[in-house]
Design an enzyme around this catalytic site. Structure first.
Site: not given
Ligand code: NDP
Length: 307
Positions: A131, A134-135
């Site tokens: 992701c 997200c990261d």
């Protein structure tokens, strides 16, 4: 006994539905699965969930689990094995045990597809990610590799250029599957290089990713490519096997919803990544969970099952 509401799944959507339904005195049964917590159990720092500047994915899910426990929600640590939505009230089976319910909230989520490399899952949260949204910010100044040739890989690569020093896309063909406009954006971006006709055969590193092994599919030649991050963007599979043939699913297997969280069966609601192939974010899934619980209460009131 017929349950007022059964919630299946224990990611942010399922837990949020449980919080709302419990606080609404619906006395929900949350079937949270043998492995609870969903995809966030596989991530490291979460920095985009409001109220937490940075929290580990498993800690965030534990906090949700604690909150649901504290509300007295009944939880079952087992997997649903079969559902029968052909007769009302609906039947949910956990092995040989049948639960009847007036309403059902499906929050079974989706699974990121992985490449199946020897060291891939060991390094998830240590440089391997499924992701980018997200990261990505954790990869500031690093060289990263993205695998895939669809719109997800294009979108992830473009997003990662905001943080990473360089982005290399490794794709197994000599052309992308992604939409033309996304391809053009990627190919025009000076920070992105494409390694065509190649596959990643393993990822290296003890506690952090330090590189990948690449194999050229035409020549069979292998080489090592140094990098600080590997983003796998080869698609997701929604967890909808239980509902095939009973609910309308789209061509990729996601549950089709209308009016936000309603499915093709009255009283069956779907929340989170199991019906959302676009955003796939914990905070969004939590929102869908909230909507599904409120919609459930309204339906139970309309049917006269609760006052
Ligand atoms: P897709 O299925 O569209 O693409 C997956 C890509 O990964 C393909 O290029 C495929 O290769 C490659 N792949 C699959 N398995 C492997 C493997 N084992 N090893 C190496 N490569 C592999 O998935 P996406 O997640 O990209 O997109 C899903 C849907 O969501 C699509 O409909 C897409 O259009 C949509 N989407 C739209 C976005 C937007 O509009 N902004 C953003 C993201 C997604 P191959 O080409 O060889 O099949």
């Amino acid at each position: 006994m017929v349950e007022k509401v059964i919630i299946v799944g224990s990611g942010p959507a399922g837990y949020t539905a449980a919080i709302y339904a419990s606080r609404d005195n619906l006395d929900p049964l949350l079937i949270r699965g043998k492995e609870y917590g969903g995809q966030l159990m596989l991530t490291s720092a979460v920095e985009n969930f409001p109220a937490f500047k940075s929290i580990l994915g498993p800690d965030l899910m534990q906090a949700m689990d604690d909150q649901v426990s504290q509300l007295g929600t009944r939880m079952l640590n087992d997997d649903v094995t079969r559902v029968d939505l052909s007769a009302y009230p609906y039947s949910i089976f956990v092995g040989d045990t049948e639960y009847k319910t007036y309403t059902l909230i499906i929050a079974t989520g989706a699974r990121a597809r992985w490449l199946g490399l020897k060291n891939e899952l060991r390094l998830v949260g240590k440089g391997v990610s499924g992701c980018a949204v997200c990261d990505g910010p954790l990869f500031r100044g690093k060289d990263v590799i993205v695998v895939g040739g669809g719109d997800s890989a294009m979108e992830d690569s473009l997003y990662l250029t905001k943080f990473a020093k360089s982005v290399k896309i490794v794709h197994r063909r000599n052309e992308f599957k992604a939409s033309k406009i996304m391809q053009e954006r990627v190919l025009k971006n000076e920070k992105i290089k494409v390694i065509w006709n190649s596959e990643v055969t393993d990822v290296m590193g003890d506690n952090n990713v330090i590189g990948v092994r690449l194999r050229n599919i035409d020549t069979g030649n292998e080489k090592t490519e140094g990098c600080g991050g590997l983003f796998v963007a080869i698609g997701h599979d929604p967890s909808t096997e239980l509902f095939k043939g009973q609910l309308d699913l789209d061509k990729n297997g996601y549950i089709i919803t209308h009016d936000n969280v309603k499915t093709s069966k009255e009283g069956v609601f779907a929340a989170g990544d199991v019906q959302d192939h676009m955003y796939k974010q914990a905070v969004v899934a939590a929102g869908w969970g909230c909507m599904s619980a409120i919609s459930t209460r309204k339906l139970l009131e309309e049917k006269g099952i609760i006052k």
